[in-house]
Design a protein around this motif. Structure first.
Motif, PDB file in Angstrom:
ATOM      1  N   GLU A  45      35.243  41.784  47.181  1.00 23.08           N
ATOM      2  CA  GLU A  45      35.068  40.785  46.125  1.00 23.08           C
ATOM      3  C   GLU A  45      36.395  40.496  45.427  1.00 23.08           C
ATOM      4  OE1 GLU A  45      32.028  42.149  43.454  1.00 23.08           O
ATOM      5  OE2 GLU A  45      30.515  42.230  45.038  1.00 23.08           O
ATOM      6  N   GLU A  46      37.136  41.562  45.127  1.00 22.71           N
ATOM      7  CA  GLU A  46      38.424  41.379  44.458  1.00 22.71           C
ATOM      8  C   GLU A  46      39.405  40.627  45.346  1.00 22.71           C
ATOM      9  OE1 GLU A  46      39.750  45.241  43.197  1.00 22.71           O
ATOM     10  OE2 GLU A  46      38.178  45.423  41.689  1.00 22.71           O
ATOM     11  N   LYS A  49      38.400  37.020  45.335  1.00 26.93           N
ATOM     12  CA  LYS A  49      38.771  36.404  44.064  1.00 26.93           C
ATOM     13  C   LYS A  49      40.279  36.172  44.008  1.00 26.93           C
ATOM     14  CE  LYS A  49      38.331  36.964  39.057  1.00 26.93           C
ATOM     15  NZ  LYS A  49      39.678  36.675  38.692  1.00 26.93           N
ATOM     16  N   ASP A  52      41.165  33.254  46.220  1.00 26.57           N
ATOM     17  CA  ASP A  52      40.809  31.990  45.575  1.00 26.57           C
ATOM     18  C   ASP A  52      41.794  31.655  44.457  1.00 26.57           C
ATOM     19  OD1 ASP A  52      38.644  31.748  47.282  1.00 26.57           O
ATOM     20  OD2 ASP A  52      37.188  32.529  45.823  1.00 26.57           O
ATOM     21  N   ASP A  53      42.194  32.661  43.687  1.00 34.48           N
ATOM     22  CA  ASP A  53      43.180  32.446  42.622  1.00 34.48           C
ATOM     23  C   ASP A  53      44.519  31.979  43.199  1.00 34.48           C
ATOM     24  OD1 ASP A  53      41.310  33.204  40.742  1.00 34.48           O
ATOM     25  OD2 ASP A  53      42.141  35.216  40.436  1.00 34.48           O
TER      26      ASP A  53
END
Length: 119
Positions: A45-46, A49, A52-53
């Motif tokens: 998940e990290e 994320k 995506d960032d």
């Protein structure tokens, strides 16, 4: 029989204890798998994320670079246009000057032809 019952009791206790050791080991393995899976999911998940960032940051930088490049290009084109006008190399002025020069050449050609005919 007391001795046999005592031996059977101790055997059953040992068997129960061995089974508990086996179950404790199995439980420890299960717990470590669950923890590892939880850590993997959290990292996944990290990572998603973070990816995506990074994509979002890249898009922002790309947009900024494009707008700066476009502004610089427009500025350069404007300056080149000004220099061309000052040097008389503007496309519209060039076409007009070519027509004027062609007319002058035609006039000179006629004048030379008249002079040549008079001799």
């Amino acid at each position: 029989m007391v001795k046999t019952d005592s031996i059977k009791g101790k055997f059953n206790e040992a068997e129960d204890f061995a089974r508990k050791i086996w179950l404790a080991g199995l439980g420890a393995y299960g717990k470590s798998v669950e923890q590892a899976q939880g850590r993997y999911e959290k990292l996944s998940e990290e990572a998603s994320k973070m990816f995506d960032d990074l994509v979002q940051k890249g898009e922002t930088l790309e947009d900024d670079a494009r707008s700066k490049f476009k502004a610089t290009t427009n500025d350069v084109e404007s300056r080149v246009s000004e220099v061309r006008k000052k040097l008389g190399l503007d496309v519209e002025q060039s076409d007009q000057k070519i027509e004027e020069l062609s007319a002058k050449i035609d006039a000179l050609t006629e004048a030379v032809a008249k002079l040549a005919a008079n001799k």
